[in-house]
Design a protein around this motif. Structure first.
Motif, PDB file in Angstrom:
ATOM      1  N   GLY A 162       0.829  -1.288   0.048  1.00 49.61           N
ATOM      2  CA  GLY A 162       0.007   0.134  -0.116  1.00 49.61           C
ATOM      3  C   GLY A 162       0.784   1.256   0.052  1.00 49.61           C
ATOM      4  N   GLU A 163       0.323   2.391   0.529  1.00 49.03           N
ATOM      5  CA  GLU A 163       1.071   3.585   0.704  1.00 49.03           C
ATOM      6  C   GLU A 163       2.100   3.645   1.425  1.00 49.03           C
ATOM      7  OE1 GLU A 163      -0.245   8.114   1.610  1.00 49.03           O
ATOM      8  OE2 GLU A 163      -1.568   6.750   1.506  1.00 49.03           O
ATOM      9  N   LEU A 164       2.319   2.797   2.408  1.00 48.22           N
ATOM     10  CA  LEU A 164       3.346   2.897   3.466  1.00 48.22           C
ATOM     11  C   LEU A 164       4.669   2.364   2.689  1.00 48.22           C
ATOM     12  CD1 LEU A 164       3.403   2.092   7.295  1.00 48.22           C
ATOM     13  CD2 LEU A 164       5.045   1.381   5.728  1.00 48.22           C
ATOM     14  N   GLU A 165       4.431   1.161   2.551  1.00 50.57           N
ATOM     15  CA  GLU A 165       5.417   0.415   1.851  1.00 50.57           C
ATOM     16  C   GLU A 165       6.057   0.709   0.360  1.00 50.57           C
ATOM     17  OE1 GLU A 165       5.899  -4.304   2.869  1.00 50.57           O
ATOM     18  OE2 GLU A 165       4.098  -4.161   1.784  1.00 50.57           O
ATOM     19  N   THR A 166       4.957   1.446  -0.246  1.00 51.71           N
ATOM     20  CA  THR A 166       5.340   1.767  -1.779  1.00 51.71           C
ATOM     21  C   THR A 166       6.429   3.076  -1.561  1.00 51.71           C
ATOM     22  OG1 THR A 166       3.357   0.867  -2.637  1.00 51.71           O
ATOM     23  CG2 THR A 166       4.581   2.598  -3.741  1.00 51.71           C
ATOM     24  N   SER A 167       5.946   3.995  -0.546  1.00 49.82           N
ATOM     25  CA  SER A 167       6.460   5.140  -0.342  1.00 49.82           C
ATOM     26  C   SER A 167       7.981   4.927   0.144  1.00 49.82           C
ATOM     27  CB  SER A 167       5.737   6.176   0.744  1.00 49.82           C
ATOM     28  OG  SER A 167       4.436   6.449   0.087  1.00 49.82           O
ATOM     29  N   VAL A 168       7.980   4.143   1.163  1.00 50.24           N
ATOM     30  CA  VAL A 168       9.615   3.755   1.752  1.00 50.24           C
ATOM     31  C   VAL A 168      10.320   3.258   0.527  1.00 50.24           C
ATOM     32  CG1 VAL A 168      10.482   2.629   3.460  1.00 50.24           C
ATOM     33  CG2 VAL A 168       8.455   3.686   3.992  1.00 50.24           C
ATOM     34  N   MET A 169       9.915   2.365  -0.248  1.00 48.30           N
ATOM     35  CA  MET A 169      10.410   1.603  -1.360  1.00 48.30           C
ATOM     36  C   MET A 169      10.984   2.898  -2.363  1.00 48.30           C
ATOM     37  SD  MET A 169      12.003  -0.964  -2.574  1.00 48.30           S
ATOM     38  CE  MET A 169      11.431  -2.430  -2.057  1.00 48.30           C
ATOM     39  N   MET A 170       9.806   3.798  -2.651  1.00 49.31           N
ATOM     40  CA  MET A 170      10.517   4.804  -3.372  1.00 49.31           C
ATOM     41  C   MET A 170      11.593   5.636  -3.015  1.00 49.31           C
ATOM     42  SD  MET A 170       6.234   5.983  -4.606  1.00 49.31           S
ATOM     43  CE  MET A 170       6.914   7.193  -5.953  1.00 49.31           C
ATOM     44  N   HIS A 171      11.520   5.702  -1.696  1.00 50.82           N
ATOM     45  CA  HIS A 171      12.754   6.461  -0.973  1.00 50.82           C
ATOM     46  C   HIS A 171      13.978   5.862  -1.188  1.00 50.82           C
ATOM     47  CE1 HIS A 171      15.108   8.523   1.758  1.00 50.82           C
ATOM     48  NE2 HIS A 171      15.085   7.705   2.863  1.00 50.82           N
ATOM     49  N   PHE A 172      13.826   4.534  -0.575  1.00 48.05           N
ATOM     50  CA  PHE A 172      15.336   3.740  -0.709  1.00 48.05           C
ATOM     51  C   PHE A 172      15.711   3.303  -2.076  1.00 48.05           C
ATOM     52  CE2 PHE A 172      14.323   2.986   4.033  1.00 48.05           C
ATOM     53  CZ  PHE A 172      15.600   3.670   4.291  1.00 48.05           C
ATOM     54  N   PHE A 230       8.719   9.069   6.869  1.00 48.75           N
ATOM     55  CA  PHE A 230       8.410   7.844   7.568  1.00 48.75           C
ATOM     56  C   PHE A 230       9.781   7.080   8.090  1.00 48.75           C
ATOM     57  CE2 PHE A 230       6.676   3.661   8.520  1.00 48.75           C
ATOM     58  CZ  PHE A 230       5.744   4.242   9.692  1.00 48.75           C
ATOM     59  N   ALA A 231      10.508   6.973   6.906  1.00 45.48           N
ATOM     60  CA  ALA A 231      11.775   6.143   7.337  1.00 45.48           C
ATOM     61  C   ALA A 231      12.711   6.840   8.313  1.00 45.48           C
ATOM     62  CB  ALA A 231      12.531   6.016   6.178  1.00 45.48           C
ATOM     63  N   GLU A 232      12.779   8.153   8.401  1.00 48.34           N
ATOM     64  CA  GLU A 232      13.610   8.969   8.997  1.00 48.34           C
ATOM     65  C   GLU A 232      12.881   8.905  10.531  1.00 48.34           C
ATOM     66  OE1 GLU A 232      16.591  10.374   8.871  1.00 48.34           O
ATOM     67  OE2 GLU A 232      16.775  10.011   6.712  1.00 48.34           O
ATOM     68  N   LYS A 233      11.695   8.868  10.851  1.00 45.95           N
ATOM     69  CA  LYS A 233      10.925   8.648  12.069  1.00 45.95           C
ATOM     70  C   LYS A 233      11.080   7.493  12.757  1.00 45.95           C
ATOM     71  CE  LYS A 233       6.831  10.032  12.228  1.00 45.95           C
ATOM     72  NZ  LYS A 233       6.332  10.954  13.220  1.00 45.95           N
ATOM     73  N   VAL A 234      10.998   6.390  12.033  1.00 48.66           N
ATOM     74  CA  VAL A 234      11.197   5.042  12.253  1.00 48.66           C
ATOM     75  C   VAL A 234      12.694   4.780  12.616  1.00 48.66           C
ATOM     76  CG1 VAL A 234      11.365   2.616  11.643  1.00 48.66           C
ATOM     77  CG2 VAL A 234       9.448   4.277  10.964  1.00 48.66           C
ATOM     78  N   THR A 235      13.825   4.969  11.919  1.00 46.42           N
ATOM     79  CA  THR A 235      15.240   4.821  12.417  1.00 46.42           C
ATOM     80  C   THR A 235      15.630   5.768  13.485  1.00 46.42           C
ATOM     81  OG1 THR A 235      15.846   6.329  10.537  1.00 46.42           O
ATOM     82  CG2 THR A 235      15.686   3.946   9.942  1.00 46.42           C
TER      83      THR A 235
END
Length: 256
Positions: A162-172, A230-235
């Motif tokens: 969905g939006e979460l996984e797709t967005s984080v993959m688009m970032h990395f 989101f990746a920055e917040k999580v890490t």
């Protein structure tokens, strides 16, 4: 990835005189992720999140080593029918984790953090058994996608591709994401029994019956910007825990 924190690309010359506070184990799966994300999404993202969190912890003086990500997870009925979707039984996962812990224990390590990227994986009972077998070895688990509040970043985070996984993959790794025009909308057919939809009771969903495109959650509003936030917040959260974990003795986890 950096060679001083990822064992896959490190060498003996680099690490032989180093000390490591915590070992990090990313764990994912191999399964279809709608039409637009790669089969290895859960594995790729768990390793990327683990590496970034460790990089941040290193700036605070904590050294960790990231092990190769385990690329196989447990699957729901219906998923196993898709080509190259690999299902590992709970017994298999437990054996893999046991052998990793057995090896690390004999090398003198005592702290392991599992960073999980697949919703079907559940390590709690394995960790309980290992705590009995290795009482002075501490294992902590984290589903990275639940570490922070996803609704603060995403309109509809979704559960799978969905939006979460797709967005984080688009970032990395934007190079591995197809155009969102190619993506399905990730619609989900609910159970006919309301208590199962409310999660008051649980039944594994038959993936082929609940989703036409293998996704659960609409990825159309995904963006690399959302993924980075989101990746920055999580890490940030994970790196803070890693530092606390490193500085806390196993016998001192509870208030006196």
């Amino acid at each position: 990835m950096k060679s001083n924190i990822n064992i896959s690309i490190s060498n003996w010359k680099t690490i032989q005189n180093q000390t490591y506070d915590i070992v990090i184990l990313p764990w994912g799966a191999t399964e279809p992720h709608n039409y637009h994300l790669p089969y290895g999404t859960d594995t790729i993202l768990s390793e990327a999140i683990a590496s970034l969190a460790v990089e941040k912890a290193m700036t605070k003086g904590v050294n960790c080593m990231v092990l190769p990500a385990v690329p196989f997870g447990t699957q729901n009925p219906g998923q196993i029918e898709y080509p190259f979707c690999i299902h590992t039984r709970a017994e298999t996962q437990k054996a893999i984790l046991h052998d990793i812990v057995f090896s690390l224990y004999h090398q003198g390590f005592r702290k392991l953090l599992i960073i999980n990227g697949h919703g079907g994986n559940n390590f709690k009972n394995f960790v309980r058994d290992l705590a009995v077998d290795f009482p002075d070895f501490c294992i902590v688990t984290a589903d990275w996608y639940t570490v922070e509040n996803d609704t603060e970043v995403f309109d509809n985070p979704g559960e799978h591709a969905g939006e979460l996984e797709t967005s984080v993959m688009m970032h990395f790794h934007p190079e591995w994401v197809l155009s969102l025009d190619e993506a399905g909308v990730g619609d989900v057919k609910p159970f006919v029994i309301s208590a199962l939809n409310d999660k008051k009771l649980w039944l594994p969903r038959n993936w082929k019956q609940v989703s036409e495109d293998t996704g659960i959650g609409n990825p159309k509003k995904s963006s690399a910007v959302k993924g980075k936030i989101f990746a920055e917040k999580v890490t940030d959260t994970l790196s803070e825990f890693i530092c606390d974990f490193a500085h806390t003795n196993i016998d001192d986890f509870y208030e006196k």
